[in-house]
Design a protein around this motif. Structure first.
Motif, PDB file in Angstrom:
ATOM      1  N   ASN A  63       0.831  -1.208   0.000  1.00 37.76           N
ATOM      2  CA  ASN A  63       0.000   0.000   0.000  1.00 37.76           C
ATOM      3  C   ASN A  63       0.863   1.255   0.000  1.00 37.76           C
ATOM      4  O   ASN A  63       0.557   2.238  -0.685  1.00 37.76           O
ATOM      5  CB  ASN A  63      -0.954   0.006   1.192  1.00 37.76           C
ATOM      6  N   PHE A  64       1.951   1.242   0.757  1.00 32.77           N
ATOM      7  CA  PHE A  64       2.873   2.367   0.758  1.00 32.77           C
ATOM      8  C   PHE A  64       3.486   2.563  -0.620  1.00 32.77           C
ATOM      9  O   PHE A  64       3.557   3.680  -1.131  1.00 32.77           O
ATOM     10  CB  PHE A  64       3.974   2.152   1.804  1.00 32.77           C
ATOM     11  N   ARG A  66       2.344   1.659  -3.597  1.00 35.98           N
ATOM     12  CA  ARG A  66       1.351   2.207  -4.540  1.00 35.98           C
ATOM     13  C   ARG A  66       1.085   3.680  -4.276  1.00 35.98           C
ATOM     14  O   ARG A  66       1.042   4.496  -5.201  1.00 35.98           O
ATOM     15  CB  ARG A  66       0.055   1.407  -4.461  1.00 35.98           C
ATOM     16  N   ALA A  67       0.911   4.051  -3.015  1.00 36.18           N
ATOM     17  CA  ALA A  67       0.644   5.444  -2.667  1.00 36.18           C
ATOM     18  C   ALA A  67       1.830   6.324  -3.027  1.00 36.18           C
ATOM     19  O   ALA A  67       1.656   7.422  -3.557  1.00 36.18           O
ATOM     20  CB  ALA A  67       0.320   5.560  -1.177  1.00 36.18           C
ATOM     21  N   ARG A  68       3.017   5.839  -2.778  1.00 32.30           N
ATOM     22  CA  ARG A  68       4.215   6.630  -3.088  1.00 32.30           C
ATOM     23  C   ARG A  68       4.355   6.827  -4.591  1.00 32.30           C
ATOM     24  O   ARG A  68       4.698   7.918  -5.057  1.00 32.30           O
ATOM     25  CB  ARG A  68       5.456   5.912  -2.542  1.00 32.30           C
ATOM     26  N   SER A  70       1.971   6.872  -6.794  1.00 31.64           N
ATOM     27  CA  SER A  70       0.923   7.749  -7.296  1.00 31.64           C
ATOM     28  C   SER A  70       1.168   9.216  -6.908  1.00 31.64           C
ATOM     29  O   SER A  70       0.609  10.114  -7.522  1.00 31.64           O
ATOM     30  CB  SER A  70      -0.455   7.318  -6.805  1.00 31.64           C
ATOM     31  N   HIS A  71       2.017   9.442  -5.912  1.00 30.78           N
ATOM     32  CA  HIS A  71       2.328  10.797  -5.469  1.00 30.78           C
ATOM     33  C   HIS A  71       3.750  11.208  -5.811  1.00 30.78           C
ATOM     34  O   HIS A  71       4.246  12.208  -5.332  1.00 30.78           O
ATOM     35  CB  HIS A  71       2.125  10.924  -3.963  1.00 30.78           C
TER      36      HIS A  71
END
Length: 75
Positions: A63-64, A66-68, A70-71
């Motif tokens: 999850n980290f 993917r979030a990283r 995307s940002h």
């Protein structure tokens, strides 16, 4: 200039950080270092193990990641 398969290596300059931890975490880290030494036959200071432990934790957190991604911004 030649096109190499290996990209230019990223900045690997160490950065020193100071953190405060609980006595329980300190004890657990010492225990981990002792078990590490028994398992691998090499004693490593807790301060050397922590960066590897943090990196392994973050590399396993999908999850980290993917979030990283995307940002992600240009550095």
């Amino acid at each position: 200039m030649a096109e190499l398969k290996l990209a230019k290596l990223p900045d690997r300059t160490p950065v020193k950080m100071t953190i405060t931890i609980t006595p329980d975490l300190r004890s657990a880290l010492r225990d981990y270092a002792a078990i590490y030494a028994t398992s691998y036959g090499t004693e490593e200071p807790v301060a050397e193990l922590i960066p590897a432990m943090l990196a392994a934790f973050m590399e396993s957190d999908r999850n980290f990641i993917r979030a990283r991604e995307s940002h992600q911004v240009d550095k």
